[in-house]
Scaffold this motif. Structure first.
Motif, mmCIF file in Angstrom:
data_model
loop_
_atom_site.group_PDB
_atom_site.id
_atom_site.type_symbol
_atom_site.label_atom_id
_atom_site.label_comp_id
_atom_site.label_asym_id
_atom_site.label_seq_id
_atom_site.Cartn_x
_atom_site.Cartn_y
_atom_site.Cartn_z
ATOM 1 N N GLY A 1 26.577 22.608 -8.289
ATOM 2 C CA GLY A 1 27.773 22.047 -8.906
ATOM 3 C C GLY A 1 27.558 20.843 -9.787
ATOM 4 O O GLY A 1 28.526 20.284 -10.299
ATOM 5 N N ARG A 2 26.325 20.414 -9.976
ATOM 6 C CA ARG A 2 26.044 19.248 -10.834
ATOM 7 C C ARG A 2 25.824 19.691 -12.273
ATOM 8 O O ARG A 2 24.740 19.557 -12.821
ATOM 9 C CB ARG A 2 24.817 18.495 -10.313
ATOM 10 C CG ARG A 2 24.951 17.922 -8.920
ATOM 11 C CD ARG A 2 23.593 17.458 -8.420
ATOM 12 N NE ARG A 2 23.659 16.890 -7.094
ATOM 13 C CZ ARG A 2 23.627 15.586 -6.833
ATOM 14 N NH1 ARG A 2 23.541 14.723 -7.813
ATOM 15 N NH2 ARG A 2 23.670 15.147 -5.595
ATOM 16 N N GLY A 3 26.792 20.243 -12.906
ATOM 17 C CA GLY A 3 26.666 20.669 -14.288
ATOM 18 C C GLY A 3 25.830 21.924 -14.430
ATOM 19 O O GLY A 3 25.639 22.675 -13.473
ATOM 20 N N ARG A 4 25.306 22.138 -15.650
ATOM 21 C CA ARG A 4 24.501 23.322 -15.929
ATOM 22 C C ARG A 4 23.149 22.930 -16.494
ATOM 23 O O ARG A 4 23.020 21.913 -17.172
ATOM 24 C CB ARG A 4 25.233 24.239 -16.924
ATOM 25 C CG ARG A 4 26.507 24.834 -16.364
ATOM 26 C CD ARG A 4 27.040 25.909 -17.263
ATOM 27 N NE ARG A 4 28.197 26.583 -16.683
ATOM 28 C CZ ARG A 4 28.774 27.654 -17.207
ATOM 29 N NH1 ARG A 4 28.312 28.169 -18.333
ATOM 30 N NH2 ARG A 4 29.815 28.203 -16.624
ATOM 31 N N LEU A 5 22.162 23.756 -16.215
ATOM 32 C CA LEU A 5 20.829 23.538 -16.752
ATOM 33 C C LEU A 5 20.874 23.582 -18.274
ATOM 34 O O LEU A 5 21.526 24.435 -18.861
ATOM 35 C CB LEU A 5 19.870 24.611 -16.232
ATOM 36 C CG LEU A 5 19.666 24.651 -14.711
ATOM 37 C CD1 LEU A 5 18.936 25.923 -14.318
ATOM 38 C CD2 LEU A 5 18.909 23.437 -14.231
ATOM 39 N N GLY A 6 20.161 22.675 -18.902
ATOM 40 C CA GLY A 6 20.129 22.631 -20.359
ATOM 41 C C GLY A 6 21.131 21.675 -20.956
ATOM 42 O O GLY A 6 21.100 21.411 -22.157
ATOM 43 N N ASP A 7 22.052 21.119 -20.138
ATOM 44 C CA ASP A 7 22.988 20.127 -20.660
ATOM 45 C C ASP A 7 22.298 18.793 -20.917
ATOM 46 O O ASP A 7 22.701 18.029 -21.780
ATOM 47 C CB ASP A 7 24.141 19.902 -19.664
ATOM 48 C CG ASP A 7 25.082 21.098 -19.596
ATOM 49 O OD1 ASP A 7 25.016 21.940 -20.507
ATOM 50 O OD2 ASP A 7 25.856 21.188 -18.634
ATOM 51 N N VAL A 8 21.276 18.487 -20.127
ATOM 52 C CA VAL A 8 20.513 17.249 -20.302
ATOM 53 C C VAL A 8 19.381 17.540 -21.286
ATOM 54 O O VAL A 8 18.469 18.297 -20.988
ATOM 55 C CB VAL A 8 19.950 16.748 -18.964
ATOM 56 C CG1 VAL A 8 19.107 15.505 -19.170
ATOM 57 C CG2 VAL A 8 21.091 16.462 -17.987
ATOM 58 N N ASP A 9 19.456 16.937 -22.476
ATOM 59 C CA ASP A 9 18.487 17.278 -23.522
ATOM 60 C C ASP A 9 17.209 16.461 -23.448
ATOM 61 O O ASP A 9 16.220 16.795 -24.087
ATOM 62 C CB ASP A 9 19.111 17.119 -24.911
ATOM 63 C CG ASP A 9 19.630 15.716 -25.158
ATOM 64 O OD1 ASP A 9 19.708 14.952 -24.186
ATOM 65 O OD2 ASP A 9 19.959 15.395 -26.313
#
Length: 795
Positions: free
Chosen positions: A262-270
């Motif tokens: 639930g901590r966001g999605r992979l690839g959102d942190v660039d």
């Protein structure tokens, strides 16, 4: 025409004033994803023109009256439209908060907008007020050399304050600001005439046009900085992250955990941000084989670009299985084997024999101490090494304990075995001889069935394209598993790039598929996620894990703070943010989960010649020598002033300081050149003696590996040294006729033989081989590349 000639100075100064206001305000607003529109720019032009004309109409008195008048006008504007401005201020501040809190995942709450007003909140009133204030301040300061210095000192931090939050300003706005700053240098010189104005305009146009042409000619997604240009920005990021990161900022582990449960999605942190901050102090008598892995979270189900736990209804079907032992047993089930054999000497001997421990089980069955002695951050989670003997109500099923509270604890930990292939055979052959072990054997078969049912799931289509280049066959035996693991580690090493800044995942793309088939670059999260699905496709149960991977060198170099129950040294060391990591776990039948690493630079022991920065999960581009000090660009100083020019004889402190800086930089460059030339001469010197032969050959071998790293041919972890020599000849055309194998063989003989194995002629030959390798690269470089090769990379 006559009017233009007569008022040329005034027109250009109005244009520069307006351009500076627009550039700086736009640059500041870029941190809030807000920009000036056409109406705002028109207002800026009109207002800057009005300020300039009014102030110059009546001389010095008119200048003072003008600024007083506009100040009173601003006060009236704020008072009369205070409600709209207040709402606009809240809206604008929230826009800044949304952008600046993201890189560090700062817990900054947005300001509450009043709901009992009829106004629609927007940024427009604040934008007009910013233009208003900037126009007055810029005009007041641009009239003199001292004012230009003050204006430069004000606008630089105003435009770069976002770096504190690891956010860069908008590139287009930044280009305009740089052009404005260059014109300020002209104002600083003290006098002012048409030549100076023309130079200012030319500088502005060249900077803006050059930037625009580059951006048009080279699409952003295709532009790659040379290695030497990546070094300094990364060092600046490291400095900002380590020393200026906001209080309470997230660690790299938070970035790695982004996209799990639930901590966001992979690839959102660039960008993976490694601040270098201290996380915890560990005290342990454990030995670290390559790295000490400390788990924090695990992911079982890959779906919608994120890792998640298995649903509760799945676990509900296995209530009896998970109730067979105390909470936490199925998290580290190998401990059950050790405890079952605690009073069974025969079983210990048999188990040690299966583990190829030569019948000695003292170390194997003697637990080691592990203690989290201090937490330097507000982390509220557990961090466990493998084979931890711990039971807690915080455990549920086979997941990591996630309850809140202070996590300073002490536990016993067993060593990892060297082999796993014989464990099922031992359990089958000896299980009936020990009632505790027999009970575990039956329970483990149930858990094994559970694992093979739910840890082999792969979403449809994710690996279809990848399998065209990397066929994935089912692995049924231990040997087949190990072969696939080695093959995949080698494939990643040779075909994918480790980087801390892979960019954001394009909209609508699958994270793993995009990494494997398109981008081919990423950090540990990328490699671990892809590897887990590939292993599953081959029939190997696997899951995604995050935590800390502490290098064995850090553990070994720890300070001795006591001893454990068996008299072994307990060493204390600090875990830093740079050691946050993600890896894969695979299930070993009969034993449980064990770590397998697929990130390049992590898959196996590192030789002494490799840089220690690889232990801290640094990219290859960062693992270079220190660059020379950059010689600052100094604009030619010219006379610049307004009505009253400064006397020609007057000293210019700014010019004097710039001259000192230029001299210091020049001296630093000369010292650097002499140092690098001396360093290269020392490496390639013919100074072999009987006492220093081994040391000098190792030094030459380290230099050879640095040459290989320069051309992007570092040694893959699976490859031995003779294979690596052939690998270099195969992949570098300039080295195809060089006897690299002879040199490597000489190094190995010198290091591992008892007596002297080389004579003077052979040593000279080895030195010539390294010289040929260097010259083969050097002769094909252009002049600039040769300078970088010698004085930047010290090669």
């Amino acid at each position: 025409m006559k009017f233009g000639k007569k008022h040329f100075d005034d027109i250009v100064r109005i244009i520069l004033l307006n351009a500076g206001v627009v550039a700086v305000v736009n640059c500041i607003l870029s941190y809030a994803k807000i920009s000036l529109d056409g109406n705002d720019i028109i207002f800026s032009v009109l207002f800057c023109s009005a300020v300039y004309v009014c102030s110059h109409a009546g001389g010095k008195r008119g200048w003072l009256v003008c600024h007083m008048l506009f100040f009173l006008l601003a006060v009236y504007f704020v008072y009369e439209y205070r409600d709209e401005i207040y709402l606009s201020l809240l809206y604008t501040v929230n826009s800044f908060i949304d952008v600046l809190k993201q890189p560090y995942h700062l817990n900054i709450q947005p300001l509450n907008l009043p709901s009992d007003t009829g106004y629609t909140a927007g940024a427009q009133p604040i934008l007009l007020l910013l233009i208003f204030a900037a126009g007055i301040v810029f005009h007041a300061l641009m009239g003199s050399a001292g004012g230009a210095v003050v204006l430069l000192l004000l606008t630089v931090p105003a435009c770069f304050f976002g770096l504190y939050f690891n956010v860069m300003p908008d590139p287009r706005s930044l280009t305009g600001v740089v052009a404005f700053w260059l014109t300020l240098f002209i104002y600083m010189s003290g006098s002012y005439n048409k030549k100076i104005i023309v130079k200012a305009v030319i500088i502005w146009i060249v900077v803006l046009a050059g930037s625009g042409l580059i951006q048009q000619a080279v699409p952003k997604e295709e532009y790659k900085h040379p290695d030497f240009m990546q070094y300094l920005p990364q060092q600046m990021k490291d400095f900002l992250n380590e020393y200026l990161s906001p209080n309470g900022a997230a660690s790299a582990l938070d970035d790695i955990r982004h996209g799990i449960n639930g901590r966001g999605r992979l690839g959102d942190v660039d960008t993976l941000r490694q601040t270098g901050r201290r996380i915890m102090e560990v005290q342990t008598s454990l030995r670290a084989e390559n790295r000490l892995y400390m788990r924090n979270y695990s992911g079982a189900v890959y779906m919608n670009n994120s890792w998640n736990d298995l649903p509760e209804n799945v676990y509900a079907k296995y209530d009896k299985l998970f109730a067979a032992y105390s909470p936490g047993a199925w998290y580290d089930q190998s401990v059950v084997i050790f405890e079952a054999l605690a009073d069974d000497a025969q079983g210990k001997n048999r188990f040690a024999a299966f583990m190829h421990a030569d019948g000695q089980y003292t170390e194997l069955f003697s637990p080691r101490q592990f203690r989290i002695a201090e937490m330097f951050t507000n982390e509220n989670e557990y961090f466990f090494p493998y084979n931890t003997d711990i039971s807690s109500s915080g455990f549920k099923y086979d997941k990591i304990a996630q309850d809140a509270g202070g996590k300073l604890y002490k536990a016993e930990v067993y060593e990892q075995p060297q082999h796993y292939d014989e464990i099922p055979s031992f359990l089958d052959s000896y299980g009936d001889s020990n009632k505790y072990l027999a009970y575990y054997v039956q329970a483990e078969k149930g858990y094994r069935s559970f694992v093979y049912n739910y840890y082999l799931q792969v979403p449809d289509g994710v690996l279809t394209q990848f399998e065209q280049n990397f066929p994935i066959k089912k692995a049924y035996t231990y040997a087949e598993r190990e072969a696939l693991i080695s093959r995949l580690q080698r494939y990643f090493q040779e075909n994918y790039k480790y980087t801390l800044s892979p960019g954001k995942l394009p909209e609508g793309k699958d994270f793993v598929s995009y990494f494997l088939n398109e981008s081919h670059e990423g950090y540990c999260t990328y490699f671990a996620s892809a590897a887990v699905l590939i292993l599953r496709q081959a029939g190997i149960p696997a899951r995604y894990v995050v935590g800390y991977a502490v290098p064995d060198t850090t553990v070994t170099a720890g300070q001795v703070v006591g001893s454990d129950g068996s008299g072994r040294d307990v060493k204390a060391f600090t875990v830093t943010d740079r050691q946050a990591h993600a890896w894969a776990e695979i299930y070993e039948d009969g034993w449980g989960w064990r770590p397998v690493d697929f990130t390049p630079g992590y898959a196996g022991a590192l030789p002494e010649t490799e840089k220690s920065s690889k232990d801290n999960e640094k990219s290859p581009q960062e693992n270079k020598s220190q660059p020379p000090e950059n010689k600052p660009e100094v604009q030619e100083k010219t006379a610049a002033g307004q009505e009253q020019a400064l006397p020609a004889e007057e000293d210019h402190p700014t010019a004097f300081l710039l001259l000192i800086a230029l001299g210091a930089a020049g001296g630093a460059v000369i010292i650097r050149c002499k140092y690098c030339n001396g360093h290269i001469s020392q490496v390639l010197a013919n100074d072999f003696t009987e006492a220093n032969t081994v040391m000098r050959l190792q030094q030459l071998y380290g230099y050879m590996e640095r040459l290989a790293e320069y051309i992007k041919l570092p040694r893959p972890q699976h490859m031995d040294y003779m294979e690596y020599a052939a690998y270099l000849k195969e992949h570098e055309k300039a080295w195809q006729n060089t006897a690299i194998e002879d040199f490597v063989d000489m190094v190995l003989r010198a290091k591992f033989s008892d007596g002297p194995v080389t004579d003077k002629k052979e040593l000279i030959k080895g030195l010539q081989i390294i010289g040929e390798m260097r010259y083969g690269l050097y002769k094909r470089m252009n002049k600039w590349q040769k300078i970088m090769f010698r004085y930047f990379y010290k090669l």
